[in-house]
Enzyme design. Structure first.
Site, PDB file in Angstrom:
ATOM      1  N   ARG A  70       0.828  -1.205   0.000  1.00 22.81           N
ATOM      2  CA  ARG A  70       0.000   0.000   0.000  1.00 22.81           C
ATOM      3  C   ARG A  70       0.868   1.264   0.000  1.00 22.81           C
ATOM      4  O   ARG A  70       0.562   2.245  -0.691  1.00 22.81           O
ATOM      5  CB  ARG A  70      -0.933   0.010   1.210  1.00 22.81           C
ATOM      6  CG  ARG A  70      -1.931   1.169   1.193  1.00 22.81           C
ATOM      7  CD  ARG A  70      -2.961   0.999   2.304  1.00 22.81           C
ATOM      8  NE  ARG A  70      -4.103   1.863   2.061  1.00 22.81           N
ATOM      9  CZ  ARG A  70      -4.413   2.930   2.783  1.00 22.81           C
ATOM     10  NH1 ARG A  70      -3.632   3.289   3.783  1.00 22.81           N
ATOM     11  NH2 ARG A  70      -5.477   3.646   2.508  1.00 22.81           N
ATOM     12  N   HIS A 201      -5.585  -6.199  -3.831  1.00 25.22           N
ATOM     13  CA  HIS A 201      -6.609  -6.334  -2.800  1.00 25.22           C
ATOM     14  C   HIS A 201      -6.926  -7.789  -2.493  1.00 25.22           C
ATOM     15  O   HIS A 201      -7.910  -8.075  -1.808  1.00 25.22           O
ATOM     16  CB  HIS A 201      -7.870  -5.584  -3.222  1.00 25.22           C
ATOM     17  CG  HIS A 201      -7.740  -4.104  -3.080  1.00 25.22           C
ATOM     18  ND1 HIS A 201      -8.795  -3.233  -3.267  1.00 25.22           N
ATOM     19  CD2 HIS A 201      -6.674  -3.321  -2.766  1.00 25.22           C
ATOM     20  CE1 HIS A 201      -8.377  -1.985  -3.075  1.00 25.22           C
ATOM     21  NE2 HIS A 201      -7.096  -2.022  -2.779  1.00 25.22           N
TER      22      HIS A 201
END
Length: 327
Positions: A70, A201
């Protein structure tokens, strides 16, 4: 990317056998400036040092992998991959860590990058940029969780100032497909890059505030999945509650994310938009059925992302401390 790793430490999983994907990519914009062998002579031990620290970090807490991945996304989407996100706020200069979707502690893992930087500085003082360390750590995060590996083009330099305003424009979890395509195109990335990179994800967590509207209001959600998520995320309050982006294999980097989308079980609106009778439905079907195709495209798209507007040559600096500019 709207993935928030939890601060909690789950039991570590056994690391999956890492599949190594050979990727031949024409790197956009930075092909002549970045190269996988950039530190071959000046710091030949850098990749081993990054791998060693990341291996221990992922063993200690599997969600560290999602956290570092991230950080890489959120850094590269603001003026390119220049480690501007790693800069701490100062009394006179607000940073990116407290801006937009980075605020409230939703970006973590900075201490892992600090640890790597300390090891690398001890071996090769003033040589390796924080931006390159983050790019290598993101690659190793994916690989250590069972995903592909790739040769990371290196030679980036570090920003000398953050861009908190730019951080506020990061793609959010409520965007529709057209807005997502537009946001990626603004960085020189294609719809295929969007579809592949969204597969990140398959690991990590999201906060209730990020998916509440989707599971309560949208029509393209599996009723059973929506009911399950509502138990974790009340209609009001509990904004910080966490749910896994891929509930079946939340700590494994696989293609489960795409199988979830095909069953209406995308946790975020921006996830389910990728399989909603739109232009990238065919890619979701491909990645769902063909893990090797996903691995190859993800690796290629990570290289493309890493080549967004790098600082090279005499631009920027090689930070001695990733949290602050050189004095």
């Amino acid at each position: 990317m709207a993935v928030s790793p939890s601060a909690a430490r789950p039991r570590p999983i056994l690391l999956l056998a890492a599949s190594v994907v050979a990727v031949a990519v024409l790197a956009r914009g930075a092909r002549a400036q970045l190269s996988a062998g950039f530190y071959s002579a000046s710091c030949p031990t850098v990749q081993g040092a990054v791998r060693q620290v990341m291996s221990q970090a992922v063993i200690n807490d599997t969600r560290t992998g999602a956290a570092i991945l991230r950080l890489f996304f959120h850094d590269c989407f603001v003026n390119g991959c220049d480690a501007s996100l790693l800069l701490d706020d100062t009394a006179t200069t607000p940073g990116e860590k407290s801006s937009g979707p980075n605020a409230g502690g939703s970006t973590v893992g900075f201490d892992v990058i600090d640890n790597i930087k300390t090891q690398v500085e001890a071996a090769c003082p003033g040589t390796v940029s924080c931006a390159d360390i983050l790019a290598l750590a993101a690659r190793d995060s994916v690989n250590l969780l069972g995903g592909p590996s790739w040769a990371v083009p290196l030679g980036r330099r570090d920003a000398t100032a953050p861009d908190p305003d730019g951080a506020r424009t990061l793609p959010g979890p409520d965007l529709d497909l057209a807005a997502l395509v537009s946001a990626f195109a603004a960085k020189g990335l294609t719809s295929r890059d969007l579809a592949a990179l969204s597969g990140a994800h398959t690991v990590g967590m999201a906060r209730c505030v990020q998916f509440r509207t989707h599971v309560y209001c949208d029509a393209n959600v599996s009723p059973a999945f929506a009911s399950q998520q509502r138990q974790l995320c009340p209609a009001s309050g509990g904004d910080a509650g966490l749910a896994p982006l891929d509930p079946l294999t939340p700590n494994e980097f696989d293609n489960g994310y795409y199988r979830n989308l095909m069953s209406g079980a995308g946790l975020l609106r921006s996830d389910q938009e990728l399989f909603n009778n739109g232009a990238v439905d065919s890619l979701v079907r491909l990645y769902s059925a063909n893990p090797a195709a996903f691995s190859a495209d993800f690796a290629a798209s990570m290289i493309n992302l890493g080549n967004v507007s790098p600082l090279t040559g005499s631009s920027g600096e090689i930070r001695l401390d990733c949290r602050k500019v050189n004095s």
